[in-house]
Design an enzyme around this catalytic site. Structure first.
Site, PDB file in Angstrom:
ATOM      1  N   HIS A 194      -8.557  34.652  -6.491  1.00 19.27           N
ATOM      2  CA  HIS A 194      -8.538  33.253  -6.925  1.00 19.27           C
ATOM      3  C   HIS A 194      -7.434  33.018  -7.947  1.00 19.27           C
ATOM      4  O   HIS A 194      -6.862  31.935  -8.013  1.00 19.27           O
ATOM      5  CB  HIS A 194      -9.905  32.854  -7.487  1.00 19.27           C
ATOM      6  CG  HIS A 194     -10.922  32.608  -6.414  1.00 19.27           C
ATOM      7  ND1 HIS A 194     -11.973  33.438  -6.174  1.00 19.27           N
ATOM      8  CD2 HIS A 194     -10.995  31.631  -5.497  1.00 19.27           C
ATOM      9  CE1 HIS A 194     -12.668  32.968  -5.157  1.00 19.27           C
ATOM     10  NE2 HIS A 194     -12.099  31.875  -4.725  1.00 19.27           N
ATOM     11  N   GLU A 437     -17.236  32.362   5.897  1.00 18.52           N
ATOM     12  CA  GLU A 437     -16.490  33.304   5.063  1.00 18.52           C
ATOM     13  C   GLU A 437     -17.000  34.732   5.169  1.00 18.52           C
ATOM     14  O   GLU A 437     -16.514  35.613   4.466  1.00 18.52           O
ATOM     15  CB  GLU A 437     -16.589  32.879   3.592  1.00 18.52           C
ATOM     16  CG  GLU A 437     -16.223  31.432   3.362  1.00 18.52           C
ATOM     17  CD  GLU A 437     -16.099  31.104   1.903  1.00 18.52           C
ATOM     18  OE1 GLU A 437     -15.017  31.310   1.359  1.00 18.52           O
ATOM     19  OE2 GLU A 437     -17.094  30.647   1.307  1.00 18.52           O
ATOM     20  N   ASP A 461     -12.059  35.094   2.124  1.00 19.23           N
ATOM     21  CA  ASP A 461     -13.290  35.882   2.020  1.00 19.23           C
ATOM     22  C   ASP A 461     -13.653  36.527   3.349  1.00 19.23           C
ATOM     23  O   ASP A 461     -14.147  37.658   3.380  1.00 19.23           O
ATOM     24  CB  ASP A 461     -14.442  35.003   1.525  1.00 19.23           C
ATOM     25  CG  ASP A 461     -14.393  34.861   0.018  1.00 19.23           C
ATOM     26  OD1 ASP A 461     -14.239  35.891  -0.662  1.00 19.23           O
ATOM     27  OD2 ASP A 461     -14.484  33.728  -0.487  1.00 19.23           O
ATOM     28  N   CYS A 508      -9.195  26.895   5.966  1.00 16.85           N
ATOM     29  CA  CYS A 508      -8.704  26.534   4.625  1.00 16.85           C
ATOM     30  C   CYS A 508      -8.384  27.764   3.780  1.00 16.85           C
ATOM     31  O   CYS A 508      -8.134  27.646   2.590  1.00 16.85           O
ATOM     32  CB  CYS A 508      -9.704  25.637   3.910  1.00 16.85           C
ATOM     33  SG  CYS A 508     -11.283  26.434   3.631  1.00 16.85           S
TER      34      CYS A 508
HETATM   35  C1  PEP Z   1     -11.603  31.429   1.430  1.00 14.56           C
HETATM   36  O1  PEP Z   1     -12.411  32.301   1.095  1.00 14.56           O
HETATM   37  O2  PEP Z   1     -10.788  31.575   2.370  1.00 14.56           O
HETATM   38  C2  PEP Z   1     -11.551  30.146   0.709  1.00 14.56           C
HETATM   39  C3  PEP Z   1     -10.780  29.161   1.107  1.00 14.56           C
HETATM   40  O3  PEP Z   1     -12.309  30.053  -0.421  1.00 14.56           O
HETATM   41  P1  PEP Z   1     -11.883  30.716  -1.828  1.00 14.56           P
HETATM   42  O4  PEP Z   1     -10.498  31.249  -1.670  1.00 14.56           O
HETATM   43  O5  PEP Z   1     -11.967  29.638  -2.839  1.00 14.56           O
HETATM   44  O6  PEP Z   1     -12.905  31.771  -2.004  1.00 14.56           O
HETATM   45 MG    MG Z   2     -14.001  31.753  -0.248  1.00 15.81          MG
END
Ligand code: PEP
Ligand code: MG
Length: 582
Positions: A194, A437, A461, A508
């Site tokens: 993150h 995820e 994830d 995403c």
């Molecule tokens: C992901 O896990 O791909 C996602 C978009 O969520 P984050 O990166 O915020 O965990």
């Molecule tokens: Mg995620």
């Protein structure tokens, strides 16, 4: 030259600013004779401050709390009075003409060593108390306006700073961003963490996993950081600096030239329309997304409302925020993801809830919010209330089972009932979706799609949990592979399940913003991509250069193949192919 992993593109040219565990590393500098008394006053006032904090803490201890707690505070108060802390650093400042922080640091190192060498295991652990007390004074010293240092280093203070840290979490990066820094180097961390995602969103050129940089880099040393390839250059000559300044300029120009695509529709050569949406970490990015030609927000990460806050944001605060965002995008869709904290995104307000040894597999995201409804309910209510002002969808992170979906649906219906009774307006048909995820979710996508309005694939994830690699760990980053057959098949399964059930599906994760994978994903049937706004123009360019009909047969072969080398060969073939020569 040092090497790490380039996680946020861009070149930074500046001076190293070393930090230790989120705190500035203690700098040593000489204090001129005429400022020695002022330096000692600084130390004494930090000492007074620490004493006052402890006395206040003592008065706040509720009655009924075991005596050990007040004994513990008393012991710290006594340590403050000990000459090793109250007088020794002052002597050092006077004798060595060093700054107060440096004197205190030296004293800490000496005391900690004495305790570490003790035979008695109980006494050895008392070094933690020393550390606590000294850190308290150090914090106060570092927070003081330091006229001496300003007087001595006026240029250094204004030169662009490249932060060098062991590791930084998202909260640290947000704070640093407010101090406008030029770049970041960390010893640990990986592109899908993150922290890396946030650095990319904030356009801070960043290199992670540059092991031992604290050993090799010195405070104030001139650096060039290349976030594209993970290279850090130290003490470069003038011609190298000129070369990188030119590169910086070229990258800016490329951005300007891509911005010309802003109003062009994202349609492939064979007329397939694609929706390119924005991942938004902070409301400041919405402008950048609109500038880049994005309309819908496919992932609104709400964690920033909770980071660096001692208390949880209220329903009202959240409502105001969501309402202002949906109003800014003027009729487009805002997909709000409910809180995804835990794991590598801890927040102070829930610190004691998260004591797991294995936080990525623990109480994270929907698991945490379903357990602590104080986190979930105000957010659901705020999302519902904001839905009266524009097109809003609610998305749940880290779903692994149908049971969690049913629980969320029940809470949603209950809050609708209550809000209606309280006279609030909201969208009664608010769309509810889940992030896919985990392998469990990807393999259950067909069932989930029957109960939900949309799905969104979180490949960051999904890759972490499928390949069993910690997304924050630079040591296993080499195993991160979006072309792994398992990852590809899971993504494909989710796209198929959504199509079969007639619901929209987006992707995403960071993969959506990496233009090397655009054609592959289009060939797999994906039509909605959500990414960091800064990456939107590059992906659009790739969409405009793709023919889906030429890509699909190769993707079919990729999905059939269990062999990495074959998959790579086909993948390269997809990207090599020019639509103009078909
Ligand atoms: C992901 O896990 O791909 C996602 C978009 O969520 P984050 O990166 O915020 O965990
Ligand atoms: Mg995620």
């Amino acid at each position: 030259m040092l090497h790490g992993i380039g996680v946020a593109r861009g070149i930074a040219i500046g001076k190293a600013y070393l930090m230790e565990h989120g705190q500035p590393e203690i700098a040593e500098y000489t204090v001129p004779e005429y400022l020695i008394d002022a330096e000692i006053d600084r130390y004494n006032s930090a000492l007074d401050g620490a004493r006052n904090q402890l006395i206040e803490l003592r008065t706040e201890v509720p009655s009924g709390v075991p005596g050990e707690v007040t004994d513990f505070i008393d012991a710290h108060l006594l340590m403050l009075e000990d000459s090793a802390i109250s007088r020794a650093p002052i002597k050092m400042v006077r004798r060595q003409h060093c700054n107060a922080e440096w004197a205190l640091k030296q004293q800490r190192d000496t005391l900690v060593q004495v305790f570490e060498e003790m035979e008695d295991p109980y006494l050895r652990t008392r070094k933690d108390d020393i550390d606590h007390v000294i850190n308290r004074i150090m914090q106060l010293l570092l927070q003081q306006e330091n006229d001496t240092q300003e007087l001595l280093e006026p240029e250094e203070a204004s030169a662009p700073r490249i932060i060098v840290a062991h590791n930084l979490n998202t909260a640290d990066i947000l704070l640093l961003h407010q101090q406008s820094i030029a770049g970041i180097i960390t010893e640990h961390g990986a592109p899908n963490s993150h922290s890396a995602i946030l650095a990319r969103s904030l356009h801070i050129p960043t290199v992670m996993g540059a092991g031992n940089s604290h050993r090799y880099l010195q405070d104030g040393e001139p650096l060039i950081l290349n976030g594209n390839n993970g290279i850090i250059l130290i003490n470069s000559d003038l011609s190298t600096i000129a070369h990188y300044t030119l590169l910086q300029q070229q990258q800016r120009e490329r951005k300007v030239s891509l911005s010309r695509l802003r109003s062009q529709a994202a349609v492939t050569r064979d007329n397939v329309s694609v929706s390119l949406q924005g991942n938004v970490e902070l409301p400041d990015e919405i402008d950048a997304m609109l500038q880049a030609g994005g309309r819908d927000i496919g992932l609104y990460r709400t964690e920033f409302l909770f980071l660096n806050q001692e208390t949880l944001p209220s329903e009202e605060e959240q409502y105001e925020n969501y309402r202002s965002v949906v109003e800014q995008i003027d009729g487009a869709t805002l997909t709000i993801r409910t809180l995804d904290i835990g794991s590598d995104k801890p927040i102070p307000a829930t610190a004691e809830m998260e004591s797991a040894d294995n936080p990525a597999l623990g109480l994270r995201a929907v698991r945490l919010t379903l357990k602590y409804l104080d986190l979930l309910i105000p957010q659901i209510r705020a999302i519902l209330r904001a839905s009266a002002h524009g097109k809003i969808r609610m998305m749940i992170p880290m779903i692994t089972s149908m049971h969690e979906i049913v629980q969320i649906q029940n809470h949603l219906e209950e809050e609708k009932r209550l809000l209606k009774r309280e006279g609030f307006s909201f969208d009664p048909a608010l769309k509810l979706g889940a992030m896919i995820e985990t392998p469990a979710a990807a393999l259950s996508a067909d069932g989930f799609a029957q109960r939900l309005d949309f799905l969104s694939i979180g490949t960051n994830d999904l890759s972490q949990y499928t390949l069993a690699i910690d997304r924050t760990d630079d040591q296993v980053n080499y195993l991160f592979d979006p072309l792994h057959p398992a990852v590809l098949r899971l993504i494909h399964n989710v796209i198929q399940a959504s199509k079969k059930n007639g619901i929209p599906v987006s992707l995403c994760g960071e993969l959506a913003g990496d233009d090397r994978y655009t054609r592959l994903l289009l060939g797999m049937g994906l039509r909605e991509f959500s990414m960091s706004p800064s990456l939107l123009p590059e992906v659009k360019q790739e969409v405009l250069n793709t023919r889906v009909d030429m890509t699909e047969p190769l993707v079919e072969q990729i999905l059939q193949s269990p062999f990495h080398d074959e998959i790579y060969r086909l993948f390269e073939q997809i990207n090599r192919f020019s639509p103009d020569h078909s």
